[in-house]
Design an enzyme around this catalytic site. Sequence first.
Site, PDB file in Angstrom:
ATOM      1  N   HIS A  84       3.479   1.951  -4.927  1.00 51.06           N
ATOM      2  CA  HIS A  84       4.347   2.964  -5.532  1.00 51.06           C
ATOM      3  C   HIS A  84       5.363   2.276  -6.442  1.00 51.06           C
ATOM      4  O   HIS A  84       5.783   1.143  -6.188  1.00 51.06           O
ATOM      5  CB  HIS A  84       5.095   3.753  -4.456  1.00 51.06           C
ATOM      6  CG  HIS A  84       4.214   4.642  -3.654  1.00 51.06           C
ATOM      7  ND1 HIS A  84       4.711   5.704  -2.924  1.00 51.06           N
ATOM      8  CD2 HIS A  84       2.876   4.664  -3.448  1.00 51.06           C
ATOM      9  CE1 HIS A  84       3.715   6.332  -2.311  1.00 51.06           C
ATOM     10  NE2 HIS A  84       2.589   5.699  -2.612  1.00 51.06           N
ATOM     11  N   GLU A 133       8.526   2.614  -6.810  1.00 59.38           N
ATOM     12  CA  GLU A 133       9.758   2.185  -6.153  1.00 59.38           C
ATOM     13  C   GLU A 133       9.566   0.853  -5.433  1.00 59.38           C
ATOM     14  O   GLU A 133      10.388  -0.063  -5.554  1.00 59.38           O
ATOM     15  CB  GLU A 133      10.220   3.225  -5.117  1.00 59.38           C
ATOM     16  CG  GLU A 133      10.490   4.589  -5.667  1.00 59.38           C
ATOM     17  CD  GLU A 133       9.295   5.533  -5.542  1.00 59.38           C
ATOM     18  OE1 GLU A 133       8.176   5.158  -5.946  1.00 59.38           O
ATOM     19  OE2 GLU A 133       9.482   6.650  -5.047  1.00 59.38           O
ATOM     20  N   CYS A 190       8.982   9.132  -1.468  1.00 61.15           N
ATOM     21  CA  CYS A 190       8.327   9.506  -0.217  1.00 61.15           C
ATOM     22  C   CYS A 190       9.027   8.783   0.935  1.00 61.15           C
ATOM     23  O   CYS A 190       9.916   7.947   0.720  1.00 61.15           O
ATOM     24  CB  CYS A 190       6.840   9.139  -0.268  1.00 61.15           C
ATOM     25  SG  CYS A 190       6.524   7.355  -0.255  1.00 61.15           S
ATOM     26  N   CYS A 227       8.813   4.901   0.733  1.00 64.03           N
ATOM     27  CA  CYS A 227       9.723   4.334  -0.263  1.00 64.03           C
ATOM     28  C   CYS A 227      11.174   4.478   0.172  1.00 64.03           C
ATOM     29  O   CYS A 227      11.986   3.578  -0.063  1.00 64.03           O
ATOM     30  CB  CYS A 227       9.470   4.971  -1.628  1.00 64.03           C
ATOM     31  SG  CYS A 227       7.853   4.506  -2.309  1.00 64.03           S
TER      32      CYS A 227
END
Length: 153
Positions: free
Chosen positions: A57, A59, A87, A90
């Site tokens: 991801h 992040e 999410c 993260c």
Amino acid sequence: MDDTPASAFMAEAMDQARAAAKRGEVPVGAVVVDPQTGTVLGRAGNETEATHDPTGHAEILALRRAAQAKGDARLTGCDLYVTLEPCAMCAAAISHARIRRLYFGAYDAKGGGVEHGPRFFAQPTCHHAPEVVGGLSETEAGALLKDFFKERR
């Protein structure tokens, strides 16, 4: 002290999201900034498809790159700009990195873990909760995601 407006850093996160979309990734971008100097320490767009990595991801990647640049796993005092509400995975990484302030664009009622779902930072087991500012460039970030998925249907 840096005078760069938050919108300029969110614009850079949007650039990362657009680049991710061009690569066929879900268009999410993230930028880690040292607000004292205005220095971008890490930037990334999603790379889950390219790397076959469910943790790829934006992040997570931006946090990893910032930690490498800083030479420290703790990003105390740093801010994270991301185009979509993080999410739960993260959010946990953001907490462990000790991010000072999280800015995000579009809210994510389905997969978000900050204002939706598990509301990670509000849990008693959360080690560190950053200040959260949601909805920064929300319309633009949301449109990028909607257009991406519309093209795939």
